[in-house]
Design a protein around this motif. Structure first.
Motif, short mmCIF file in Angstrom:
data_model
loop_
_atom_site.label_atom_id
_atom_site.label_comp_id
_atom_site.label_asym_id
_atom_site.label_seq_id
_atom_site.Cartn_x
_atom_site.Cartn_y
_atom_site.Cartn_z
N ALA A 7 -4.77 -1.97 6.48
CA ALA A 7 -4.24 -2.42 5.19
C ALA A 7 -2.72 -2.40 5.19
O ALA A 7 -2.10 -3.10 4.38
N TRP A 8 -2.10 -1.63 6.11
CA TRP A 8 -0.65 -1.53 6.10
C TRP A 8 0.01 -2.52 7.04
O TRP A 8 1.23 -2.50 7.19
N PHE A 11 2.66 -4.70 5.61
CA PHE A 11 3.90 -3.97 5.40
C PHE A 11 4.71 -3.88 6.68
O PHE A 11 5.93 -4.11 6.69
N ALA A 14 6.26 -7.14 7.38
CA ALA A 14 7.39 -7.42 6.50
C ALA A 14 8.60 -6.61 6.92
O ALA A 14 9.73 -7.11 6.93
N PHE B 76 -2.76 0.77 -0.16
CA PHE B 76 -1.83 1.88 -0.30
C PHE B 76 -2.56 3.16 -0.68
O PHE B 76 -2.40 4.21 -0.07
N VAL B 85 3.87 8.40 -0.80
CA VAL B 85 3.96 8.60 0.64
C VAL B 85 5.14 9.50 0.91
O VAL B 85 6.24 9.21 0.46
N PHE B 114 13.25 2.18 1.93
CA PHE B 114 12.28 1.93 0.86
C PHE B 114 12.45 2.91 -0.30
O PHE B 114 12.12 2.59 -1.44
N PHE B 127 7.41 0.90 -2.93
CA PHE B 127 6.74 0.15 -1.87
C PHE B 127 6.66 -1.34 -2.21
O PHE B 127 7.02 -2.21 -1.41
N LEU B 131 8.53 -4.70 -0.66
CA LEU B 131 7.75 -5.79 -0.09
C LEU B 131 8.04 -7.10 -0.79
O LEU B 131 8.02 -8.17 -0.17
#
Lengths: 591, 232
Positions: A7-8, A11, A14, B76, B85, B114, B127, B131
């Motif tokens: 799922a990451w 990220f 990106a 996430f 995180v 971030f 996050f 993005l």
């Protein structure tokens, strides 16, 4: 890359923009995601309990059942869901594996059931997470040991033909196999006890009759003790030689602990025989006599508990080593301290550090003989610290040893209990098996009788014999019937089988009784029905060339069954009875 | 001599007795040990949980659609059930994408980029804002983000040392097994090349305007900025 973090991935891609200004070369083209399919919910119906999850969740592990196209086999078109006829409780952990990436083992689950579920869904157990892996491995090992024990016992039960040597070895290893072995076992046990007691009594001072001083009994009754010793050693030697002869691998036997103990136990006697009463070596001879005490270890063959103790000590070797090491360290430290503390006091027993060792050991093990006592205040303070720490150091490894012993002991108990229950279990299994075999024979009889009655009998008899069997049973019986036809042999129950074998043994003698011939007829009729003709019918007058009418053969088969079912005594009388009707209405039954 | 030994040992013995006595008193609570942090430790454990703002607000603040936000949040929260995180987890996750090398240094810089409010943890808002810029922002915004990444101390200038750190972190991710073999001075050379390109007035630092100017004039960089647009 772990699929849990799939799922990451967007990220990470990106964040790769951060490399772009630094790069000097052009970047490769990104792969296009052509399947713009929306993520959909999948319904998994496991024995009525519905689980739902995203398709992408399941696709994370494509080499399992749920992640691959194998699940299409379970797709139910009407309800648009995947149906699995499995345990819903176990399925929970399997589905959680897809969700979290970690496979857990629920403790209340039976290990073999869980393994089966994992195999069904195509998940290898090695990926069980660290939190549950130890528990899983422990349970699996226990289960394997249990299965191994069962297998070993099955092996014991095999009554295959062993030659003399192997029977002897089995008798030695397992005294319960035959009475002779049991007798031998008890006799050796008795002689071991006698030998040990003699060794002990030898040294007791017997009352002397007006002699100068008390002599030990050994020197007073030399002859008697020598005789007993000789007898015992004879028995032990014979036993050792027989074991050596019977052992399947002599070299391995000679290296085993028990055989070494045997040798050490009987060697002093022989050495004593060989050596004369030489003054120089008599000292060494006395030392050798000490080894006679090892005979007591021969008892470990007789006692399960001793063996367990020995095995425990062996398996706790590391804990014992740790205990020894820490004790040694503490002894040295405290002995040094005590020596320097007591150095000042006059007439102190603590003359050197090694001399203080004795005090430290006695104090740390809380014996406290009192032959060495500190007199200074510092010495007393350190002495008390020494005794306190001794208690602690000894108390620490002992529970580990105890728990090991307990585990092994209980395992053994379990094995014994299982052996005892095994007989009951086997009886139950045998009854169940014979029950189903009897059911088949019974239904066959009923089936044929039904057919017979259809031809000759009345309606009421038919009703009486009509036994309702379930569809499953009848299909099973049909299957067994097909097997009979295929092999041209029939199923019989045990009594009849033994009787048959007896009869075939008698067949060697030239007593030509019709009974035997009739026994062979069932096979013939089977083959007769299928068209094969091996041997001519003994009673039927028509030549083998004539085709045997179906009904006639049926009746013959029925008669054979009657014979099988009925008592062996009357079968000779029945045949003549049945024979005439066969020959007479042969024609009109045919219609 | 012997008396000295005795006295020395007696002193030690007395010391030992006193220490034991004090410990026993502490056990019985008659003496305060002076450890007040234990209570605080317990509170800290339960405070780490974070819930993001509502879906509408996030939709307004970022350029993602509702569905995309849902997918992002699910991923996430799956990996970080507590909603934030921290740096360790971030490094772990990022390291799984680069198994051959050591991604921890670069992940550290990324984390700082971030973590807008610099509180040591990246929440879902941080996050998703990050993005949003990276995937849906204009080229200008992306370049500003990259500049922020390189500017480690956030003073508005990229110095050679900072660039060298970043470069080494990137090369670390490659690991040892590369072709051609990585040499010690490769990052440094790369930094020189970078500075030659970017540092117009040769003052040893790169400001944001120099950076954006230079990148906009470079075709390669411009093209690669559009590379990840359809990632989600």
């Amino acid at each position: 890359m772990a699929t849990g973090v799939a799922a990451w991935l967007p990220f990470a891609r990106a964040a790769a923009i951060g490399w772009m200004p630094v790069a000097n070369c052009p970047m490769p083209i990104a792969p296009r995601d052509n399947s713009k399919k929306q993520d959909e919910l999948i319904i998994l119906n496991v024995s009525g309990r519905r689980f739902q999850t995203w398709r992408t969740t399941l696709d994370r592990y494509p080499d399992t059942l749920l992640g691959s196209s194998e699940k299409d086999f379970f797709y139910n078109e009407e309800t648009k869901e995947y149906f699995f006829d499995r345990d819903p409780d176990a399925f929970r952990s399997i589905l959680n594996f897809y969700r979290t990436g970690k496979l857990h083992y629920p403790r209340h689950e039976c290990i073999s059931a869980y393994d089966e579920e994992l195999t069904f869904f195509g998940i290898i157990p090695e990926i069980i997470g660290d939190c549950c892996y130890e528990e899983y491995k422990d349970r699996k090992r226990e289960n394997l040991e249990r299965l191994q024990d069962d297998q070993e016992e099955n092996k014991d039960l095999k009554q295959s033909n062993l030659n003399f040597r192997e029977t002897m070895w089995r008798a030695f290893e397992n005294p319960h196999t035959s009475t002779l072995a049991l007798v031998f076992y008890y006799v050796t046990g008795f002689f071991i006890a006698v030998s040990v007691i003699t060794n002990v009594v030898e040294t007791v001072p017997c009352g002397s009759n007006s002699n100068q001083k008390d002599m030990p009994c050994g020197e007073r009754y030399t002859v008697a003790f020598f005789c007993i010793d000789t007898a015992c050693v004879m028995i032990f030697t014979v036993e050792y030689l027989m074991r050596l002869f019977a052992a399947p691998s002599r070299y391995r036997f000679m290296r085993s602990v028990m055989s070494i103990i045997d040798v050490v136990a009987i060697l002093p006697y022989y050495i004593g025989l060989v050596m004369t009463n030489n003054e120089d070596v008599s000292g060494a001879f006395v030392t050798l006599r000490v080894f006679r005490v090892f005979r007591i270890f021969k008892f470990s063959r007789h006692s399960q508990g001793l063996r367990i103790l020995g095995y425990t000590l062996k398996s706790c070797a590391s804990e014992l080593g740790f205990l020894l090491f820490s004790l040694t360290m503490a002894i040295i430290i405290f002995a040094t301290v005590m020596f320097y503390a007591e150095k000042g006091s006059s007439s102190s027993k603590f003359t050197s550090i090694p001399a203080s060792f004795w005090y430290t050991i006695v104090t740390m093990t809380t014996l406290g003989y009192g032959d060495m006592v500190p007199k200074t205040i510092a010495g007393k303070i350190f002495g008390s610290i020494c005794s306190l720490s001794g208690v602690l150091v000894i108390a620490l490894p002992v529970p580990v040893i105890v728990s090991n012993f307990s585990r092994i002991y209980h395992q053994n108990q379990r094995a014994d209990k299982r052996r005892a229950q095994k007989k009951a279990r086997l009886t139950r299994i045998r009854i169940a098996k014979s029950g189903s075999a009897n059911a088949f024979l019974h239904s066959k009889r009923n089936g044929l009788l039904n057919e017979l009655l259809e031809l000759t009998g009345t309606e009421e008899d038919e009703q009486k014999l009509m036994k309702s069997t379930s569809l499953l049973e009848s299909q099973h019986h049909h299957l067994l019937h097909c097997l009979e036809k295929t092999t041209a042999h029939e199923f019989v129950d045990e009594q009849m089988y033994e009787q048959n074998s007896l009869e075939t043994a008698l067949q060697a003698y030239p007593s030509h009784s019709p009974s035997i011939a009739c026994h062979s007829s069932p096979a013939v009729t089977c083959c007769g029905r299928s068209g094969k003709r091996n041997s001519p019918l003994p009673n039927a007058s028509p030549s083998p060339a004539n085709p045997i009418p179906a009904h006639q053969s049926q009746l013959q088969e029925l008669s054979a069954l009657h014979i099988q079912r009925g008592n062996p005594l009357t079968h000779t009388s029945r045949i003549p009875r049945l024979r005439p009707p066969l020959q007479q209405p042969g024609q009109h039954i045919q219609a | 001599m012997s008396t000295m030994n005795l006295e020395g040992l007696e002193m030690i013995a007395v010391l030992v007795v006193v220490v034991v006595f004090v410990k026993v008193l502490e056990q019985f609570g008659l003496l305060e040990a002076g450890y007040d942090d234990s209570v605080e430790d317990e509170l800290e454990l339960s405070a780490v949980r974070h819930r993001p703002e509502g879906l509408e607000q996030l939709e307004a603040q970022t350029r993602f659609s509702r569905k995309e936000l849902q997918i992002l949040y699910r991923g996430f929260k799956n990996e970080c059930p507590s909603g934030v995180v921290n740096e360790e987890t971030f490094k772990d996750i990022y390291a799984q994408f680069f198994p051959q090398g050591d991604a921890s240094t670069y992940a550290h810089f990324l984390f700082n980029a971030f973590d807008n409010d610099h509180n040591g943890s990246v929440s879902f808002e941080d996050f998703v804002m990050g993005l949003s810029i990276l995937l849906r922002g204009t080229v200008q915004e992306k370049l500003i983000w990259a500049f922020n990444l390189y500017d480690i101390n956030k003073d508005g200038y990229i110095t050679k040392e900072e660039m060298l750190d970043i470069m080494k972190a990137i090369y670390d991710m490659m690991g040892k097994c590369t072709y051609p073999v990585l040499k010690e001075e490769t990052p440094r050379q790369h930094v020189e090349v970078f500075f030659q390109k970017m540092d117009k007035n040769k003052d040893g630092v790169v400001t944001i305007d120099e950076f954006i100017d230079c990148c906009q004039n470079d075709e390669n960089i411009m093209r690669s900025m559009h590379l990840f647009e359809n990632v989600l």
